[in-house]
Enzyme design. Structure first.
Site, PDB file in Angstrom:
ATOM      1  N   HIS A 109       3.886  20.474 -83.418  1.00  0.00           N
ATOM      2  CA  HIS A 109       3.536  19.409 -82.477  1.00  0.00           C
ATOM      3  C   HIS A 109       2.361  18.599 -83.025  1.00  0.00           C
ATOM      4  O   HIS A 109       2.150  17.452 -82.625  1.00  0.00           O
ATOM      5  CB  HIS A 109       3.140  19.987 -81.113  1.00  0.00           C
ATOM      6  CG  HIS A 109       4.276  20.625 -80.377  1.00  0.00           C
ATOM      7  ND1 HIS A 109       4.648  21.932 -80.581  1.00  0.00           N
ATOM      8  CD2 HIS A 109       5.124  20.129 -79.440  1.00  0.00           C
ATOM      9  CE1 HIS A 109       5.675  22.220 -79.798  1.00  0.00           C
ATOM     10  NE2 HIS A 109       5.989  21.149 -79.098  1.00  0.00           N
TER      11      HIS A 109
ATOM     12  N   ARG B  10      10.164  25.439 -66.756  1.00  0.00           N
ATOM     13  CA  ARG B  10      10.114  23.986 -66.597  1.00  0.00           C
ATOM     14  C   ARG B  10      10.019  23.559 -65.133  1.00  0.00           C
ATOM     15  O   ARG B  10       9.341  22.591 -64.811  1.00  0.00           O
ATOM     16  CB  ARG B  10      11.364  23.347 -67.222  1.00  0.00           C
ATOM     17  CG  ARG B  10      11.484  23.562 -68.718  1.00  0.00           C
ATOM     18  CD  ARG B  10      10.320  22.954 -69.468  1.00  0.00           C
ATOM     19  NE  ARG B  10      10.406  23.210 -70.903  1.00  0.00           N
ATOM     20  CZ  ARG B  10       9.414  22.974 -71.753  1.00  0.00           C
ATOM     21  NH1 ARG B  10       8.269  22.493 -71.317  1.00  0.00           N
ATOM     22  NH2 ARG B  10       9.566  23.227 -73.038  1.00  0.00           N
TER      23      ARG B  10
ATOM     24  N   LYS C 228      17.151  28.166 -82.947  1.00  0.00           N
ATOM     25  CA  LYS C 228      16.086  27.314 -83.485  1.00  0.00           C
ATOM     26  C   LYS C 228      14.974  28.198 -84.051  1.00  0.00           C
ATOM     27  O   LYS C 228      14.901  29.395 -83.721  1.00  0.00           O
ATOM     28  CB  LYS C 228      15.539  26.400 -82.385  1.00  0.00           C
ATOM     29  CG  LYS C 228      14.898  27.135 -81.195  1.00  0.00           C
ATOM     30  CD  LYS C 228      14.452  26.157 -80.127  1.00  0.00           C
ATOM     31  CE  LYS C 228      13.693  26.873 -79.030  1.00  0.00           C
ATOM     32  NZ  LYS C 228      13.289  25.968 -77.944  1.00  0.00           N
ATOM     33  N   HIS C 229      14.136  27.689 -84.937  1.00  0.00           N
ATOM     34  CA  HIS C 229      14.011  26.347 -85.485  1.00  0.00           C
ATOM     35  C   HIS C 229      14.383  26.447 -86.958  1.00  0.00           C
ATOM     36  O   HIS C 229      13.562  26.900 -87.763  1.00  0.00           O
ATOM     37  CB  HIS C 229      12.590  25.830 -85.343  1.00  0.00           C
ATOM     38  CG  HIS C 229      12.050  25.914 -83.930  1.00  0.00           C
ATOM     39  ND1 HIS C 229      11.560  27.087 -83.376  1.00  0.00           N
ATOM     40  CD2 HIS C 229      11.944  24.974 -82.958  1.00  0.00           C
ATOM     41  CE1 HIS C 229      11.153  26.855 -82.133  1.00  0.00           C
ATOM     42  NE2 HIS C 229      11.378  25.582 -81.847  1.00  0.00           N
TER      43      HIS C 229
ATOM     44  N   ARG D 272       7.358  33.830 -78.385  1.00  0.00           N
ATOM     45  CA  ARG D 272       8.662  33.185 -78.178  1.00  0.00           C
ATOM     46  C   ARG D 272       9.734  33.816 -79.067  1.00  0.00           C
ATOM     47  O   ARG D 272      10.923  33.553 -78.880  1.00  0.00           O
ATOM     48  CB  ARG D 272       8.552  31.692 -78.484  1.00  0.00           C
ATOM     49  CG  ARG D 272       7.606  30.945 -77.555  1.00  0.00           C
ATOM     50  CD  ARG D 272       7.273  29.563 -78.096  1.00  0.00           C
ATOM     51  NE  ARG D 272       8.449  28.717 -78.200  1.00  0.00           N
ATOM     52  CZ  ARG D 272       8.509  27.614 -78.945  1.00  0.00           C
ATOM     53  NH1 ARG D 272       7.458  27.252 -79.681  1.00  0.00           N
ATOM     54  NH2 ARG D 272       9.610  26.893 -78.968  1.00  0.00           N
TER      55      ARG D 272
ATOM     56  N   ASP E 225      14.821  22.859 -72.347  1.00  0.00           N
ATOM     57  CA  ASP E 225      14.168  23.861 -73.187  1.00  0.00           C
ATOM     58  C   ASP E 225      13.710  24.969 -72.248  1.00  0.00           C
ATOM     59  O   ASP E 225      12.657  24.868 -71.625  1.00  0.00           O
ATOM     60  CB  ASP E 225      12.985  23.214 -73.913  1.00  0.00           C
ATOM     61  CG  ASP E 225      12.381  24.118 -74.963  1.00  0.00           C
ATOM     62  OD1 ASP E 225      12.881  25.243 -75.134  1.00  0.00           O
ATOM     63  OD2 ASP E 225      11.402  23.711 -75.617  1.00  0.00           O
TER      64      ASP E 225
ATOM     65  N   ASP F 297      14.530  18.933 -83.782  1.00  0.00           N
ATOM     66  CA  ASP F 297      13.441  19.212 -82.860  1.00  0.00           C
ATOM     67  C   ASP F 297      12.942  17.844 -82.377  1.00  0.00           C
ATOM     68  O   ASP F 297      13.356  16.796 -82.892  1.00  0.00           O
ATOM     69  CB  ASP F 297      12.335  19.997 -83.565  1.00  0.00           C
ATOM     70  CG  ASP F 297      11.478  20.812 -82.597  1.00  0.00           C
ATOM     71  OD1 ASP F 297      11.541  20.551 -81.378  1.00  0.00           O
ATOM     72  OD2 ASP F 297      10.739  21.701 -83.060  1.00  0.00           O
TER      73      ASP F 297
END
Length: 529
Positions: free
Chosen positions: A194, A91, A181-182, A151, A83, A267
């Site tokens: 989340h 990351r 996405k999403h 984002r 991701d 997801d």
């Protein structure tokens, strides 16, 4: 189906096919080969035969090493995913971090999305990453959206679509699978999935006019993968099931109506939007029944495998569906060249990742996206003024602002930091101290953070920003969400970077030093509260 795909599919048992549909979480911080974390991951690869690994936090050398180790253990090459919406560096600590997508959208030129994606693809390729979970195709129309926000490329569907298409091209021109996405759109929600299930409370015509526009454009451009979100969409599925587990949405809308034949992934299935209601096994079965090809980060791999196998044996679901999904997964593995060379060259990693060209281009992209919130030109921050920097940060543990402060240190050597935890005494002291300077540069950092549930400042912090922004001599610089501008009154010039990336801090400092007209344009609509 190619000979290689037929050969692999033909030799797999039902359980091995199901395992190919699962991608598990991995970290690339160094651990020894006899550590439990590496042993557990190794067993999933060598004994269970899972089909993919999704890397999260770690280091560049660590990830390159573990990719090679894990690929050497795999009977069928692993589809390695990451991701990395604004670069592998989001990351890995030592890779390139690009400006967020909203900052790219602020440049006004979709070819900048192509350039950013080419950088991501170059670093992905040498690290053995074949599947990038980007671009975000969500149209961010809710200013309180705590999880999409910066984002997204912006709030205009057609404009977002143009940037999404170029982002897809940039990745796939370099043989990296792009993932929109999403689906069917996470931009008009105030809930972080989340933490809980989000619901799209509007009718089908609105979905067609806004949310689906970038996805349709991406499908026409040949995007190879689509991630389905944990979003309830009653206008498509009145039962309220999450889209990721809904057959009317995955098979009915995405596969049949929109004609998408690419790789469909969920997801993360360990998010609370799923785990609050469904066990690992039941969620996995429902995702397969919905028509999903690959299950990301199931809460328990063995439970998921057992449940899907039992569902096939009982007739609840069909092995033909499993075969169709595995065929798509193998198709993507072959497209990436995994049937020829799954391992990576450490020498290539050393020469490509975070090289000076990538880092320089990241700053150039950030510079092009700096936009004025009020249309005013910016007077250069020069040595002739007695100046200070005030950092207003949304996280006491964050290193945000350190680069910006360093870059402006010669022009504004004094600095002061305020956090949400700061007291009224701290803020009073700041306001008093600011009066002793000719000019105050107020740098406001407001970031998207998973599991936070909101993106805002306490009223006391907003009041402090208003006090500092009331002086026309000062300058406010917004890093991250530009929507905060609607929450305070500004009597001084204000610019936005639409990102909290290191490149954005450098670009903003360089712009303030030279001054002038902002090159970018705000890609979202603001409504003052």
């Amino acid at each position: 189906m190619s000979d290689w795909q037929k050969h692999i599919l033909g030799k797999l048992t039902l359980r091995q096919k199901i395992a190919q549909m699962i991608s598990v979480r991995a970290l690339s911080h160094f651990v020894s080969s006899d550590s439990e974390s590496f042993a557990s991951l190794s067993r999933l690869v060598s004994d269970v035969g899972i089909g993919g690994v999704t890397f999260f936090q770690g280091t560049v050398p660590g990830q390159a090493f573990y990719v090679n180790q894990l690929q050497s253990l795999a009977d069928i090459p692993l589809l390695v995913a990451q991701d990395a919406e604004n670069g592998i560096g989001m990351r890995l600590t030592d890779a390139t971090i690009l400006p967020h997508m909203m900052a790219i959208g602020a440049t006004g030129d979709p070819l900048n999305a192509y350039e950013a994606s080419k950088i991501i693809a170059a670093e992905s390729n040498v690290l053995g990453v074949h599947h990038i979970f980007a671009p975000v195709a969500d149209v961010n129309t809710d200013p309180d959206n705590p999880i999409i926000n910066t984002r997204s490329f912006g709030s205009d569907p057609e404009r977002v679509a143009s940037f999404v298409v170029e982002s897809v091209r940039g990745l796939q021109d370099s043989n990296v699978i792009a993932t929109v996405k999403h689906f069917p759109g996470h931009g008009d929600t105030a809930i972080d999935t989340h933490l809980n299930l989000a619901t799209l409370e509007f009718d089908r015509s609105r979905l067609d006019e806004v949310e689906l526009v970038p996805f349709r454009a991406a499908f026409e451009a040949g995007v190879r993968s689509c991630m389905v979100g944990h979003l309830s969409v009653p206008c498509i599925d009145p039962t309220g099931l999450p889209a990721s587990l809904s057959r009317p949405i995955v098979t009915g809308l995405l596969r049949n109506e929109l004609g998408y034949d690419g790789l469909i992934v969920t997801d993360a299935l360990d998010m609370k939007a799923i785990t609050n209601t469904y066990g690992a096994g039941e969620a996995a079965v429902m995702a397969v029944e919905a028509g999903v090809d690959m299950l990301l980060l199931v809460a328990d791999e063995v439970q998921a495998l057992d449940a899907i196998e039992q569902a096939v044996d009982s007739g609840r679901t069909s092995e033909q569906w499993i075969d169709a999904s595995v065929a798509r997964i193998l198709r993507e593995k072959e497209w990436c060249g995994l049937n020829r060379q799954p391992e990576v060259s450490i020498a290539d990693v050393f020469s490509v990742v975070a090289n000076t060209d990538h880092l320089s281009r990241a700053v150039s992209l950030a510079s092009a996206g700096i936009c004025s919130m009020d249309g005013l030109d910016i007077q250069a921050v020069g040595d002739s003024y007695d100046q200070m920097i005030v950092l207003i940060k949304d996280d006491v543990c964050s290193g945000s602002g350190e680069i910006f402060t360093r870059e402006l240190s010669s022009a504004a050597p004094a600095s002061y930091v305020i956090y949400p935890e700061s007291t009224s005494s701290d803020i009073d002291a700041l306001v008093k101290a600011s009066g002793e300077y000719d000019r105050v540069v107020v740098a406001v950092f407001l970031s998207v953070r998973s599991y936070s549930g909101s993106i805002s400042f306490p009223p006391m912090i907003l009041a402090a920003i208003t006090k500092l922004a009331a002086d026309s001599r000062n300058i406010v610089v917004l890093f991250g969400s530009p929507y905060v501008y609607a929450l305070f009154d500004a009597g001084c010039p204000c610019i936005a970077t639409c990102s909290t990336s290191p490149a954005s801090e450098i670009a903003a400092a360089e712009f303030l030093i030279r001054g002038g007209k902002c090159p970018g344009s705000l890609p979202v609509t603001l409504q003052r509260v």
